[in-house]
Design a protein around this motif. Structure first.
Motif, PDB file in Angstrom:
ATOM      1  N   MET B  37     -68.763 -10.241   5.501  1.00 21.63           N
ATOM      2  CA  MET B  37     -68.206 -11.577   5.555  1.00 21.63           C
ATOM      3  C   MET B  37     -66.719 -11.553   5.207  1.00 21.63           C
ATOM      4  O   MET B  37     -65.901 -12.198   5.853  1.00 21.63           O
ATOM      5  CB  MET B  37     -68.986 -12.471   4.579  1.00 21.63           C
ATOM      6  N   THR B  40     -64.844 -10.207   8.133  1.00 24.63           N
ATOM      7  CA  THR B  40     -64.727 -11.203   9.198  1.00 24.63           C
ATOM      8  C   THR B  40     -63.599 -12.178   8.887  1.00 24.63           C
ATOM      9  O   THR B  40     -62.815 -12.549   9.753  1.00 24.63           O
ATOM     10  CB  THR B  40     -66.051 -11.988   9.358  1.00 24.63           C
ATOM     11  N   GLU B  41     -63.533 -12.566   7.612  1.00 27.78           N
ATOM     12  CA  GLU B  41     -62.495 -13.513   7.203  1.00 27.78           C
ATOM     13  C   GLU B  41     -61.101 -12.889   7.378  1.00 27.78           C
ATOM     14  O   GLU B  41     -60.188 -13.529   7.892  1.00 27.78           O
ATOM     15  CB  GLU B  41     -62.702 -13.917   5.740  1.00 27.78           C
ATOM     16  N   PHE B  44     -60.260 -12.882  10.996  1.00 31.57           N
ATOM     17  CA  PHE B  44     -59.967 -14.240  11.446  1.00 31.57           C
ATOM     18  C   PHE B  44     -58.528 -14.621  11.108  1.00 31.57           C
ATOM     19  O   PHE B  44     -57.795 -15.177  11.919  1.00 31.57           O
ATOM     20  CB  PHE B  44     -60.957 -15.212  10.800  1.00 31.57           C
ATOM     21  N   ARG B  45     -58.098 -14.275   9.879  1.00 29.24           N
ATOM     22  CA  ARG B  45     -56.739 -14.603   9.455  1.00 29.24           C
ATOM     23  C   ARG B  45     -55.704 -13.800  10.244  1.00 29.24           C
ATOM     24  O   ARG B  45     -54.661 -14.319  10.619  1.00 29.24           O
ATOM     25  CB  ARG B  45     -56.579 -14.365   7.959  1.00 29.24           C
ATOM     26  N   ASN B  48     -55.383 -15.358  13.601  1.00 35.79           N
ATOM     27  CA  ASN B  48     -54.582 -16.577  13.516  1.00 35.79           C
ATOM     28  C   ASN B  48     -53.105 -16.258  13.455  1.00 35.79           C
ATOM     29  O   ASN B  48     -52.276 -16.931  14.069  1.00 35.79           O
ATOM     30  CB  ASN B  48     -54.979 -17.343  12.258  1.00 35.79           C
ATOM     31  N   ILE B  51     -51.834 -15.214  16.864  1.00 39.46           N
ATOM     32  CA  ILE B  51     -51.663 -16.381  17.741  1.00 39.46           C
ATOM     33  C   ILE B  51     -50.395 -17.130  17.369  1.00 39.46           C
ATOM     34  O   ILE B  51     -49.632 -17.562  18.222  1.00 39.46           O
ATOM     35  CB  ILE B  51     -52.896 -17.315  17.654  1.00 39.46           C
ATOM     36  N   GLU B  52     -50.163 -17.262  16.053  1.00 38.53           N
ATOM     37  CA  GLU B  52     -48.976 -17.962  15.568  1.00 38.53           C
ATOM     38  C   GLU B  52     -47.691 -17.337  16.118  1.00 38.53           C
ATOM     39  O   GLU B  52     -46.811 -18.039  16.615  1.00 38.53           O
ATOM     40  CB  GLU B  52     -48.952 -17.883  14.034  1.00 38.53           C
ATOM     41  N   GLU B  55     -47.600 -17.765  20.093  1.00 35.58           N
ATOM     42  CA  GLU B  55     -47.267 -19.122  20.542  1.00 35.58           C
ATOM     43  C   GLU B  55     -45.776 -19.400  20.424  1.00 35.58           C
ATOM     44  O   GLU B  55     -45.188 -20.074  21.263  1.00 35.58           O
ATOM     45  CB  GLU B  55     -48.020 -20.148  19.684  1.00 35.58           C
ATOM     46  N   LYS B  89     -46.014 -18.791   8.331  1.00 38.33           N
ATOM     47  CA  LYS B  89     -46.883 -19.481   7.380  1.00 38.33           C
ATOM     48  C   LYS B  89     -47.794 -18.440   6.748  1.00 38.33           C
ATOM     49  O   LYS B  89     -47.423 -17.807   5.795  1.00 38.33           O
ATOM     50  CB  LYS B  89     -47.708 -20.552   8.094  1.00 38.33           C
ATOM     51  N   ILE B  90     -48.964 -18.218   7.354  1.00 39.36           N
ATOM     52  CA  ILE B  90     -49.844 -17.193   6.808  1.00 39.36           C
ATOM     53  C   ILE B  90     -49.349 -15.809   7.165  1.00 39.36           C
ATOM     54  O   ILE B  90     -49.724 -14.832   6.564  1.00 39.36           O
ATOM     55  CB  ILE B  90     -51.293 -17.341   7.320  1.00 39.36           C
TER      56      ILE B  90
END
Lengths: 178, 143
Positions: B37, B40-41, B44-45, B48, B51-52, B55, B89-90
């Motif tokens: 888990m 996975t987290e 996921f981050r 993200n 993608i940031e 974009e 950001k992240i």
């Protein structure tokens, strides 16, 4: 005196029960920890899924956004987007609402009924539209973004929460304004 | 003289030891769910974050995107390939690698291929790093 070994001696039984006590305690502790960890990770999985779903939904909607006016307030995010199936431009409204169980996030497209996207677990949420202008040569570059800060919290497992800070840069809108 | 009618202490200790050795991997399997888990987290981050960055590059005008390979610090600075700072950001906590390639047709750049690679730690205490790669294309819409 000759001792015939027909039974356990007291010492032997004490040692054996001590060893098995240690062993059983370890096993039981492991099981308890496993159960705790399981419920924690189960909820963190659910919360992660919910926030991923929300961000993905907003990202897709913003890709279809046609109007650079994105209105964001404390509990609403509103913009106009092109609806592929209907072939018209409709407002999309995301709102943060308070219910008796907790905060929820709903999405409303045009005249349709508002649908709940995130249920009850929202602890806090901010969305902020930003337009940055960079004084670059030869022409200044503008960049439109929406900052998100979402905190999701499980109702019973208070120590486990999921925080996601991210920004969405709607590509099509940014192409338009530059 | 020892006539073997019962189980000796040594035997019991050995048996308990063996049982522990057999059961240990079983319990490790249980705890791996938790670790998965966490992994996975982390992924996921990292996703993200990729993608940031992506974009933001897609958002800027085509002629501002400069081809080349860029390291983490250059990506954070942003000036060398995007003509403007990249907002973080992240993404701040991640090591990123960026590659922008031209796809040419009769000497003219018609597409740019953008490859973002994010390195991240799968779990808190792990020594190894994993990476996540995201690729996309930007079309030259100016002509």
């Amino acid at each position: 005196m000759k001792r015939t070994k027909k039974a356990f001696t007291l010492i032997e039984i004490i040692v054996v029960s001590a060893i098995s006590a240690v062993f059983i305690t370890t096993v039981v502790m492991l099981l308890i920890n496993f159960r705790k960890g399981y419920s924690k990770s189960e909820y963190s999985g659910i919360l992660m899924q919910e926030s991923a779903l929300l961000i993905a939904r907003i990202r897709t909607d913003l890709n279809n956004a046609v109007d650079k006016q994105i209105y964001s307030s404390e509990n609403q995010l509103v913009f106009n987007a092109y609806n592929n199936t209907k072939g018209i431009v409709e407002p999309i409204v995301y709102s943060l609402e308070k219910t008796s169980q907790g905060h929820i996030i709903t999405r409303k497209e045009g005249n349709e009924k508002a649908r709940t996207i995130v249920k009850n677990n929202v602890a806090s949420l901010t969305w902020q539209t930003k337009l940055d202008v960079y004084d670059t040569k030869p022409i200044p570059v503008k960049r439109l973004s929406i900052d998100f800060d979402i905190l999701l919290e499980a109702p019973n497992v208070a120590e486990k929460n999921f925080r996601l800070k991210t920004s969405i840069f709607p590509a099509r809108l940014n192409k338009q304004i530059n | 003289m020892n006539n073997k009618n019962g189980i000796s202490l040594i035997e019991i200790i050995v048996a308990t030891g063996l049982l522990a050795a057999v059961l240990a991997p079983v319990f490790l399997i249980f705890s791996s769910g938790n670790r998965n888990m966490e992994m996975t987290e982390a992924e996921f981050r990292a996703h993200n974050c990729a993608i940031e960055i992506m974009e933001q590059i897609i958002s800027i005008p085509y002629k501002h995107i400069k081809s080349g390979s860029y390291t983490s610090s250059e990506v954070k600075n942003g000036l060398s390939f995007a003509n403007s700072p990249i907002l973080y950001k992240i993404s701040e906590n991640y090591d990123s690698e960026l590659k922008i390639e031209d796809i040419k047709d009769s000497g003219k750049s018609i597409f740019k291929k953008i490859i973002v690679k994010i390195s991240y730690q799968p779990t808190k205490n792990s020594a190894i790093k994993r990476s996540f790669t995201l690729k996309t294309m930007v079309a030259n819409e100016t002509n």
